[in-house]
Design a protein around this motif. Structure first.
Motif, PDB file in Angstrom:
ATOM      1  N   ALA A 196       0.835  -1.204   0.000  1.00 28.60           N
ATOM      2  CA  ALA A 196       0.000   0.000   0.000  1.00 28.60           C
ATOM      3  C   ALA A 196       0.868   1.252   0.000  1.00 28.60           C
ATOM      4  N   HIS A 197       1.958   1.234   0.767  1.00 27.16           N
ATOM      5  CA  HIS A 197       2.872   2.371   0.766  1.00 27.16           C
ATOM      6  C   HIS A 197       3.496   2.564  -0.615  1.00 27.16           C
ATOM      7  N   ALA A 198       3.817   1.477  -1.313  1.00 24.96           N
ATOM      8  CA  ALA A 198       4.406   1.580  -2.641  1.00 24.96           C
ATOM      9  C   ALA A 198       3.427   2.221  -3.617  1.00 24.96           C
ATOM     10  N   VAL A 199       2.178   1.785  -3.584  1.00 22.95           N
ATOM     11  CA  VAL A 199       1.178   2.362  -4.487  1.00 22.95           C
ATOM     12  C   VAL A 199       0.958   3.830  -4.167  1.00 22.95           C
ATOM     13  N   SER A 200       0.899   4.154  -2.877  1.00 25.66           N
ATOM     14  CA  SER A 200       0.669   5.529  -2.461  1.00 25.66           C
ATOM     15  C   SER A 200       1.824   6.444  -2.865  1.00 25.66           C
ATOM     16  N   THR A 201       3.067   5.945  -2.775  1.00 30.33           N
ATOM     17  CA  THR A 201       4.241   6.775  -3.051  1.00 30.33           C
ATOM     18  C   THR A 201       4.647   6.753  -4.515  1.00 30.33           C
ATOM     19  N   PHE A 202       4.670   5.569  -5.131  1.00 29.86           N
ATOM     20  CA  PHE A 202       5.190   5.434  -6.489  1.00 29.86           C
ATOM     21  C   PHE A 202       4.113   5.129  -7.534  1.00 29.86           C
ATOM     22  N   GLY A 203       2.932   4.650  -7.098  1.00 27.97           N
ATOM     23  CA  GLY A 203       1.979   4.111  -8.057  1.00 27.97           C
ATOM     24  C   GLY A 203       0.727   4.921  -8.282  1.00 27.97           C
ATOM     25  N   GLY A 204       0.696   6.177  -7.838  1.00 27.61           N
ATOM     26  CA  GLY A 204      -0.456   7.028  -8.124  1.00 27.61           C
ATOM     27  C   GLY A 204      -1.722   6.623  -7.416  1.00 27.61           C
ATOM     28  N   GLY A 205      -1.619   5.989  -6.241  1.00 26.07           N
ATOM     29  CA  GLY A 205      -2.807   5.590  -5.497  1.00 26.07           C
ATOM     30  C   GLY A 205      -3.535   6.788  -4.915  1.00 26.07           C
ATOM     31  N   SER A 206      -4.840   6.621  -4.681  1.00 29.15           N
ATOM     32  CA  SER A 206      -5.640   7.698  -4.117  1.00 29.15           C
ATOM     33  C   SER A 206      -5.434   7.775  -2.611  1.00 29.15           C
ATOM     34  N   ASP A 207      -6.011   8.806  -1.999  1.00 31.44           N
ATOM     35  CA  ASP A 207      -5.901   8.979  -0.548  1.00 31.44           C
ATOM     36  C   ASP A 207      -6.856   8.069   0.223  1.00 31.44           C
ATOM     37  N   ASP A 208      -7.782   7.411  -0.487  1.00 36.86           N
ATOM     38  CA  ASP A 208      -8.738   6.510   0.156  1.00 36.86           C
ATOM     39  C   ASP A 208      -8.794   5.237  -0.664  1.00 36.86           C
ATOM     40  N   MET A 209      -8.006   4.257  -0.276  1.00 32.35           N
ATOM     41  CA  MET A 209      -7.872   3.058  -1.094  1.00 32.35           C
ATOM     42  C   MET A 209      -7.593   1.843  -0.237  1.00 32.35           C
ATOM     43  N   MET A 210      -7.861   0.689  -0.842  1.00 29.94           N
ATOM     44  CA  MET A 210      -7.503  -0.602  -0.263  1.00 29.94           C
ATOM     45  C   MET A 210      -6.585  -1.309  -1.248  1.00 29.94           C
ATOM     46  N   LEU A 211      -5.472  -1.804  -0.745  1.00 26.61           N
ATOM     47  CA  LEU A 211      -4.551  -2.607  -1.550  1.00 26.61           C
ATOM     48  C   LEU A 211      -4.649  -4.041  -1.084  1.00 26.61           C
ATOM     49  N   VAL A 212      -5.120  -4.931  -1.936  1.00 21.68           N
ATOM     50  CA  VAL A 212      -5.221  -6.355  -1.608  1.00 21.68           C
ATOM     51  C   VAL A 212      -4.007  -7.064  -2.199  1.00 21.68           C
ATOM     52  N   LYS A 213      -3.264  -7.760  -1.362  1.00 19.27           N
ATOM     53  CA  LYS A 213      -2.049  -8.456  -1.799  1.00 19.27           C
ATOM     54  C   LYS A 213      -2.303  -9.953  -1.774  1.00 19.27           C
ATOM     55  N   ILE A 214      -2.168 -10.581  -2.939  1.00 27.37           N
ATOM     56  CA  ILE A 214      -2.329 -12.022  -3.080  1.00 27.37           C
ATOM     57  C   ILE A 214      -0.953 -12.638  -3.294  1.00 27.37           C
ATOM     58  N   GLY A 215      -0.539 -13.491  -2.386  1.00 28.67           N
ATOM     59  CA  GLY A 215       0.755 -14.154  -2.494  1.00 28.67           C
ATOM     60  C   GLY A 215       0.699 -15.446  -1.717  1.00 28.67           C
TER      61      GLY A 215
END
Length: 369
Positions: A196-215
């Protein structure tokens, strides 16, 4: 607040301004951050002395007189080690510059998980992580700011992994172990939080978002109002072991049945696809997408999130799974214009945890994110 706190805050303001806008003169920095030229010159001198900033040459000539000298964050003269423990087949690490560019990579297979509790320092996965980090450090070509780690499980404020069922970990002091082994600052986060930090800093994520990680498992990171949501027990986003539905489902490693991970973790989803009916080979992807949407719909509604970003293996997170998540969310949430909520795949999902782990170090050491 002590005077030293104010100075650290001002140093962070300078670095954040440079990181966001690029090289600036001292006079422009003073105008940007609202401090006097004398104060900014003093702060810049400290940053140059600590190697956190560098002078990059004169500004373009725009007025009579000697051109101003530009300063910038030391983007290429400092490096970070990022570690990703969330993949289900390999442990991965990389050396990154301050812009999140991966300069070198190392990886090794995940060793067999210990069947019984052992001393954390003797745990085979912990030993493999230490060896991996040493290998990454050896590949660095500039001074290191620190080590960032994204791991499955619940991570406490001191960098200890309280529990990570998919690694067989309970109360593993991972930050302490890595700091003792390397002498470097170490920052440990849940892998979905790091993503989520990566999307927020480098990936143009919005200020109100959910990042779901599948691994290796399934988790999510929440950004609300531009801030990471952590929860009372540092377990916000631990959706992988939420029971989805009332039809029991498969047994989970945690001891329950029907956890979201049994439908959607990468190893389980790959197995279900291999066993799927040839007449309906995409059924596991639709089932997994539906179960995910059922699990997250109340959270999306309660927090009025703008985006759901899904990161995972390219062969699994595609149009079928994303389309099912989107359709199920729409069927379960209050009708809204199609443009108001987005379900999308994360860009560069393979490296999202590595880059997010680097953000942890950037924020703590430089106040930059």
């Amino acid at each position: 607040m002590l005077p030293t706190h104010g100075r650290r805050h001002n140093l962070s303001l300078i670095l954040q301004s440079l990181y966001s806008a690029g090289p600036m003169s001292r006079a422009d920095l003073a105008r940007t951050v609202g401090l006097t030229k004398v104060t900014v010159s003093d702060l810049v001198a400290e940053l140059l002395g600590s190697n956190h900033a560098v002078e990059v040459g004169p500004a373009a000539q725009g007025r009579p007189g000697k051109p101003a000298t530009l300063v910038d964050v030391n983007r290429s003269g400092l490096q970070i080690v990022g570690v990703d423990l969330a993949e289900h087949q390999v442990l991965r690490a990389a050396v990154l510059d301050l812009d999140g560019t991966i300069l070198s990579r190392v990886e090794r297979p995940v060793p067999p998980i210990a069947d019984a509790a052992v001393d954390p320092r003797e745990d085979p996965v912990v030993r493999a992580v230490v060896e991996l980090v040493h290998e990454a450090i050896a590949a660095a070509t500039a001074p290191l700011l620190g080590i960032g780690v994204g791991t499955p499980g619940i991570v406490g404020p001191g960098g200890a992994v309280d529990t990570a069922p998919n690694l067989g970990w309970d109360d593993v002091p991972l930050r302490e172990v890595l700091h003792e082994a390397t002498g470097l600052p170490v920052f440990v986060s849940n892998d979905a939080d790091a993503a989520a930090h990566a999307v927020s800093t480098f990936g143009g994520g919005s200020d109100d978002m959910m990042l779901v990680k599948i691994g290796r498992g399934v988790g999510c990171g929440l950004i609300v109002g531009g801030q990471r949501v952590r929860g009372a027990h540092y377990a916000a986003g631990e959706i992988g072991h939420v029971t989805v539905g009332t039809d029991n489902g498969s047994a989970c490693r945690c001891g329950k049945s029907g956890c979201l991970e049994t439908w959607l973790s990468a190893p389980n989803l790959e197995r279900l696809l291999a066993e799927a009916d040839p007449d309906d080979p995409e059924r596991p992807l639709r089932d997994g997408g539906e179960r995910l949407a059922i699990a997250i719909a109340p959270v999306v509604a309660a927090l009025d999130l703008e985006e759901v970003v899904i990161a995972g293996p390219q062969g699994l997170v595609g149009d079928v799974l994303l389309g099912q998540v989107d359709a199920t969310l729409r069927s379960r949430l209050l009708a809204r214009p199609a443009t108001e909520r987005v379900v999308r795949r994360a860009s560069d999902p393979d490296d999202i945890v590595l880059r997010g782990a680097a953000v942890l170090v950037l924020w703590d050491q430089l106040g930059v994110a």
